[in-house]
Scaffold this active site. Sequence first.
Site, PDB file in Angstrom:
ATOM      1  N   MET A 261       0.868  -1.179   0.000  1.00 38.58           N
ATOM      2  CA  MET A 261       0.000   0.000   0.000  1.00 38.58           C
ATOM      3  C   MET A 261       0.900   1.222   0.000  1.00 38.58           C
ATOM      4  SD  MET A 261      -3.010   1.324  -0.025  1.00 38.58           S
ATOM      5  CE  MET A 261      -3.078   3.114  -0.210  1.00 38.58           C
ATOM      6  N   GLU A 262       0.667   2.085  -0.989  1.00 46.88           N
ATOM      7  CA  GLU A 262       1.575   3.182  -1.307  1.00 46.88           C
ATOM      8  C   GLU A 262       1.459   4.376  -0.376  1.00 46.88           C
ATOM      9  OE1 GLU A 262      -1.086   2.085  -2.958  1.00 46.88           O
ATOM     10  OE2 GLU A 262      -2.142   3.667  -4.033  1.00 46.88           O
ATOM     11  N   HIS A 286       6.138  -1.161  -7.809  1.00 47.49           N
ATOM     12  CA  HIS A 286       4.748  -0.715  -7.992  1.00 47.49           C
ATOM     13  C   HIS A 286       4.382   0.382  -6.988  1.00 47.49           C
ATOM     14  CE1 HIS A 286       0.440  -1.307  -9.020  1.00 47.49           C
ATOM     15  NE2 HIS A 286       0.271  -0.959  -7.751  1.00 47.49           N
ATOM     16  N   GLU A 287       4.650   0.132  -5.721  1.00 48.34           N
ATOM     17  CA  GLU A 287       4.264   1.127  -4.701  1.00 48.34           C
ATOM     18  C   GLU A 287       5.077   2.410  -4.861  1.00 48.34           C
ATOM     19  OE1 GLU A 287       1.603   0.221  -3.633  1.00 48.34           O
ATOM     20  OE2 GLU A 287       1.798  -1.952  -3.866  1.00 48.34           O
ATOM     21  N   HIS A 290       3.607   4.594  -7.523  1.00 45.45           N
ATOM     22  CA  HIS A 290       2.441   5.372  -7.055  1.00 45.45           C
ATOM     23  C   HIS A 290       2.840   6.758  -6.541  1.00 45.45           C
ATOM     24  CE1 HIS A 290      -1.158   2.953  -7.425  1.00 45.45           C
ATOM     25  NE2 HIS A 290      -0.649   1.925  -6.768  1.00 45.45           N
ATOM     26  N   GLU A 309      -4.195   2.770 -10.953  1.00 44.98           N
ATOM     27  CA  GLU A 309      -3.534   1.461 -11.019  1.00 44.98           C
ATOM     28  C   GLU A 309      -3.039   1.098 -12.415  1.00 44.98           C
ATOM     29  OE1 GLU A 309      -2.483   0.165  -8.449  1.00 44.98           O
ATOM     30  OE2 GLU A 309      -3.768   0.945  -6.855  1.00 44.98           O
ATOM     31  N   ASP A 368     -14.279  -1.986  -2.520  1.00 42.85           N
ATOM     32  CA  ASP A 368     -13.555  -3.217  -2.160  1.00 42.85           C
ATOM     33  C   ASP A 368     -14.149  -4.432  -2.882  1.00 42.85           C
ATOM     34  OD1 ASP A 368     -11.862  -1.862  -0.466  1.00 42.85           O
ATOM     35  OD2 ASP A 368     -12.998  -2.340   1.347  1.00 42.85           O
ATOM     36  N   TYR A 376      -5.856  -2.438 -13.352  1.00 39.32           N
ATOM     37  CA  TYR A 376      -4.405  -2.532 -13.427  1.00 39.32           C
ATOM     38  C   TYR A 376      -3.970  -2.896 -14.851  1.00 39.32           C
ATOM     39  CZ  TYR A 376      -4.211  -2.907  -8.258  1.00 39.32           C
ATOM     40  OH  TYR A 376      -4.313  -2.688  -6.912  1.00 39.32           O
TER      41      TYR A 376
HETATM   42  N1  BES Z   1      -3.150   0.695  -3.817  1.00 44.46           N
HETATM   43  C1  BES Z   1      -3.023  -0.696  -4.024  1.00 44.46           C
HETATM   44  C2  BES Z   1      -3.663  -1.520  -2.948  1.00 44.46           C
HETATM   45  C3  BES Z   1      -5.139  -1.232  -2.752  1.00 44.46           C
HETATM   46  C4  BES Z   1      -5.982  -1.071  -3.831  1.00 44.46           C
HETATM   47  C5  BES Z   1      -5.635  -1.143  -1.493  1.00 44.46           C
HETATM   48  C6  BES Z   1      -7.330  -0.806  -3.621  1.00 44.46           C
HETATM   49  C7  BES Z   1      -6.971  -0.884  -1.293  1.00 44.46           C
HETATM   50  C8  BES Z   1      -7.824  -0.715  -2.355  1.00 44.46           C
HETATM   51  C9  BES Z   1      -1.558  -1.111  -4.157  1.00 44.46           C
HETATM   52  O1  BES Z   1      -0.786  -0.185  -4.820  1.00 44.46           O
HETATM   53  C10 BES Z   1      -1.504  -2.356  -4.986  1.00 44.46           C
HETATM   54  O2  BES Z   1      -1.926  -2.302  -6.109  1.00 44.46           O
HETATM   55  N2  BES Z   1      -0.995  -3.442  -4.447  1.00 44.46           N
HETATM   56  C11 BES Z   1      -0.839  -4.677  -5.162  1.00 44.46           C
HETATM   57  C12 BES Z   1       0.588  -4.872  -5.518  1.00 44.46           C
HETATM   58  C13 BES Z   1       0.902  -4.995  -6.898  1.00 44.46           C
HETATM   59  C14 BES Z   1      -0.049  -4.850  -7.961  1.00 44.46           C
HETATM   60  C15 BES Z   1       2.312  -5.208  -7.283  1.00 44.46           C
HETATM   61  C16 BES Z   1      -1.231  -5.818  -4.250  1.00 44.46           C
HETATM   62  O3  BES Z   1      -1.611  -5.561  -3.113  1.00 44.46           O
HETATM   63  O4  BES Z   1      -1.173  -6.961  -4.674  1.00 44.46           O
HETATM   64 ZN    ZN Z   2      -1.294  -0.040  -6.883  1.00 47.95          ZN
END
Ligand code: BES
Ligand code: ZN
Length: 587
Positions: A261-262, A286-287, A290, A309, A368, A376
């Site tokens: 989480m970024e 990835h983070e 962001h 994303e 969610d 993505y």
């Molecule tokens: N910001 C997201 C995590 C997130 C998205 C939290 C939506 C709550 C709601 C984070 O940057 C992310 O995309 N994490 C990915 C990692 C990845 C794609 C490399 C994960 O958690 O798998």
């Molecule tokens: Zn992300």
Amino acid sequence: MARLDPHSYADDSHSKVIAVDWEARVDFASRTLEATALLELDAPSLAGPLDLDSRKLTVIAISDAQDNPIEFSLGAADPVLGSKLSLMLPAGVKTVKIRYRTAPDASALQWLEPAQTAGGKHPYLFSQCQAIHTRSILPLQDTPSRRITYKAKLTVPAPLRALMAAGFVSREVVGEQAVERWAMPQPLAPYLFAFAVGELEARKLGERSMVWAEPSVVDAAAWEFEEIDKMLDAGEALFGAYAWERFDILVMPPSFPYGGMENPRLTFVTPTLLAKDRSQVRVIAHELAHAWTGNLVTNSNAEHFWLNEGWTRYAELRITEVVEGPDSAALLAAICRHDLDETVERFARAGQGALTRLRTHLTGVDPDEAFSVVPYDKGELFLRTIEGKVGRERFDVFAKRYLEKFRFGAVTTEEFLAFTEVELPGVLASIDAARWIDGEGVPEGAPSVRSAKLAAVEAMGSALPPAGLELSSTEWNLWLDRLPRPMPRAFCETLDQRFPFTSTGNMEVKVSWLRVALSSGYDDVLPEVRRVLGTVGRMKYLVPLYAALLERTETAALARSIFEQAAPSYHPIARAVLKGRLAASPA
Ligand code: BES
Ligand code: ZN
């Protein structure tokens, strides 16, 4: 008067909250935060309402800065939005003071018993606010179309550290308590508000980076992420100066529901990244990405999540290409493409094709629940299609100009398209952008990935690999993901004997393998599946493993009983999402 965001009560005709001064006492015994929030408005108020978001907060008192009471009402709880906290402001108020308490089941928070930590001695608390959970710990206009700066003072038990995704100011121990002060001078979207409290230690990584973790984990973490500076340099070369001063990492307890989480200045990551082979640093890429795409330029609301994303996936792959080479980036892109195709198919089967559009419509839908890899990876393919059309050189200029123009701001899909039309005239029509944005699935002719390593993995097909074959974890991952299923039992058995997939510390490989095994009825892996579901909280692993168990009548009941047992240790977000998936599955 108009709402700014389908997931917020914020109203564009009301005053703007631009800064927060937050004080919270963390009480592990009652699992509550006893808090005061001073909300600073952009200008002295006119007489009229100010609508804020809240969820399960107990509001004790609301006043102006001089303690003159302000009238308010707390609306009924909407299942997605929470409760509207409506203040009746007199004229001339510049600062609103809200005293309140959070609920023990605040959706942003997970309270861990000492036994759920690596050290086992102290409790742990952390927040996860994206997408719309900030309101469960802080009443404010909880929409990314608004930004705040903040100051915070956290009171915690003295043996613990309180970290925030902000700049450190001071720590003072007073008797049994420690008071930690943090400040965030750069304006951020409310979903980036974040903190963690636990027994934590740091190791230096680079001039701008350190890693925090529980003491028994921190050295392994420092080794895993040692190459962070290369990524920062690559990010800056591609996207411009890093705007957040520091890039620190906090390795979370295993129940952390995401890979990463970024949170600005302090990225939170799952401990499953500690694979002892640096194979999972792409999550860090990835983070980090962001920092530009998401934190600097932010989606206006969850219906434009692909702008966060999709851009970040694109940037992650570009950073990976610089740091690890084009072949590694291509393998990752191939894994992404496979996940995307699988997800698009799943949505189509479930009659939820609308969630495969880039621009979504989410009134009444919890972000969610809508979460998937579509924003993505379809987002990334869309951007790559533009890149393919105009060439990398022009695309890189375009990306930098986009980041410059919307810096510290929020963007809708429509604004992105208008900007693109000005910067790269005609390109949108030439690639039929509308088909990407509002159409379902992946358009024909989407760019495909090519590389020698990828071709080699594809050539392996579904033949049993010879004993002793050495592949990188990414190659194994891709090969396993592409296997048809069910595979014959004998195939699974031999594979299990030849390769340490069941016992590997690399969770990506392990989970890909466990999915193949479960879908093939190779139930020898059930003890390991049970162990993973009982100890890891990352939804990326939980969701497909439960789905694989639910697929077969022989294991569907087991899925439910494992969930019953494990649910109390899951993060509230993971618990809610899995509960929904289990309920939606027949039998
Ligand atoms: N910001 C997201 C995590 C997130 C998205 C939290 C939506 C709550 C709601 C984070 O940057 C992310 O995309 N994490 C990915 C990692 C990845 C794609 C490399 C994960 O958690 O798998
Ligand atoms: Zn992300």
